[in-house]
Design an enzyme around this catalytic site. Structure first.
Site, mmCIF file in Angstrom:
data_model
loop_
_atom_site.group_PDB
_atom_site.id
_atom_site.type_symbol
_atom_site.label_atom_id
_atom_site.label_comp_id
_atom_site.label_asym_id
_atom_site.label_seq_id
_atom_site.Cartn_x
_atom_site.Cartn_y
_atom_site.Cartn_z
ATOM 1 C CE LYS A 80 -18.824 34.143 9.926
ATOM 2 N NZ LYS A 80 -18.045 33.026 10.506
ATOM 3 C CE1 TYR A 118 -17.533 33.435 6.614
ATOM 4 C CE2 TYR A 118 -17.035 31.130 7.018
ATOM 5 C CZ TYR A 118 -16.759 32.462 7.211
ATOM 6 O OH TYR A 118 -15.698 32.830 8.004
ATOM 7 C CE1 TYR A 162 -4.702 25.986 -4.052
ATOM 8 C CE2 TYR A 162 -5.837 24.452 -5.503
ATOM 9 C CZ TYR A 162 -4.665 25.045 -5.072
ATOM 10 O OH TYR A 162 -3.468 24.707 -5.652
ATOM 11 C CB THR A 190 -13.126 28.969 9.603
ATOM 12 O OG1 THR A 190 -13.851 28.957 8.379
ATOM 13 C CG2 THR A 190 -11.647 29.104 9.313
ATOM 14 C CB THR A 191 -13.698 29.610 14.825
ATOM 15 O OG1 THR A 191 -13.841 30.823 14.083
ATOM 16 C CG2 THR A 191 -13.108 29.925 16.186
ATOM 17 N NE ARG A 216 -10.543 32.077 7.906
ATOM 18 C CZ ARG A 216 -9.525 31.581 8.575
ATOM 19 N NH1 ARG A 216 -8.795 30.620 8.042
ATOM 20 N NH2 ARG A 216 -9.228 32.021 9.782
ATOM 21 C CB ILE A 266 -21.598 33.938 12.615
ATOM 22 C CG1 ILE A 266 -23.049 33.553 12.331
ATOM 23 C CG2 ILE A 266 -20.789 32.708 13.036
ATOM 24 C CD1 ILE A 266 -23.222 32.587 11.174
#
Length: 292
Positions: A164, A135, A109, A46-47, A140, A206
């Site tokens: 994660k 993850y 979503y 994502t980062t 999000r 992470i």
């Protein structure tokens, strides 16, 4: 899976002022975090603003990081999404020869049920040629992978090697640690509670802040793993304000401001993200200058 015990960092994608991928800065950042002592690198998470990258740009980022890393550290590739068939197709067709594992986010979503999340990762596990780190990031994805679902996956699929965990819930993390099978990695996805999670039995992190201050943060993690509690918390509290600041106005806008202060890259982000405001930029620059 000792390769993923300690500090992994979720690499940004630096952009030039014209918004193109800044290859030279990406190479600098890879060398900076490796020299800082982190244990592994996460590519296209994502980062990295992966959602805003074209397929050509994604390949450029992968190629640049693989070449800059030159085999020094294990690499983890972000391969996830909310279309299970598309994720499976990528897993079956991509060359993973440079990667030691994938990081795969819970579907966003769509808001699947726990059974839907389980079936999604069942398909991912069966298709992946490399180990899988799942993850969980409810902020999000709009859905939470419950510990029961994670433990079910961990017990049934040996190539799902860890999670994660970024729910920001230390109690949920402790339930995972309590009930996980031997060797399954509980990896923090929240920089602020990384140390408590490690001391509770977690495997590491992470990290985003670990990218800006790799020497200090990775040392904190190692001290935590060694149960040197006072020394580890001394570093934690030294960095705590910066952790709040880098997420105050969104990720990776905050950490890119740190990189600008360090002279490693521009602070450019792509829409719909925008730069941090002048007040936060000044505070981040001041903190970075004092720490360095």
């Amino acid at each position: 899976m000792k390769a993923f015990v300690g500090t992994g960092v979720a690499l940004v994608t630096p952009f030039k002022k014209d918004f193109s991928v800044d290859v030279e800065s990406l190479i600098k950042i890879v060398n900076f975090v490796i020299d800082g002592g982190v244990e592994y690198l996460v590519v296209l998470g994502t980062t990295a603003e992966t959602a805003t990258l074209s397929s050509v740009e994604k390949e450029l980022v992968i190629e640049t990081i693989v070449k800059a890393n030159a085999g020094r550290l294990p690499l983890v590739l972000g391969v996830g999404g909310n279309n299970t068939l598309s994720v499976v197709e990528e897993l079956k067709t991509r060359d993973f020869s440079s990667f030691s594992a994938i990081l795969s986010v819970s579907p966003y979503y769509n808001k699947p049920t726990q059974e839907g999340i389980y079936q999604h990762f069942k398909a991912v596990a069966e298709a992946s040629p490399v180990p899988v780190i799942v993850y969980n990031v409810p902020g999000r994805t709009a859905s939470n992978m419950l510990p029961s679902t994670v433990i079910r996956l961990a017990n049934e699929f040996k190539n799902i090697i860890g999670i994660k965990e970024a729910a920001g819930d230390i109690v949920q993390a402790m339930k995972l640690i309590q009930n996980k099978p031997e060797g399954f990695l509980i990896i923090s996805g929240d920089d602020m509670i990384t140390l408590p999670m490690i001391l509770a039995g977690g495997s590491g992190v992470i990290s985003v802040i670990g990218e800006g201050f790799p020497k200090e943060f990775s040392e904190m993690v190692r001290l935590g793993l060694q149960r040197k509690v006072d020394e580890a918390y001394s570093i934690h509290y030294k960095l705590a304000d910066s952790i709040d600041m880098i997420f105050e106005q969104g990720n990776p806008a905050g950490i890119k401001e740190v990189f600008k202060s360090l002279g490693l890259s521009e602070n450019t982000v792509r829409l719909p993200l925008v730069n941090v405001n002048e007040d936060l930029a000044a505070r981040l620059e001041s903190f970075t200058r004092k720490l360095s």
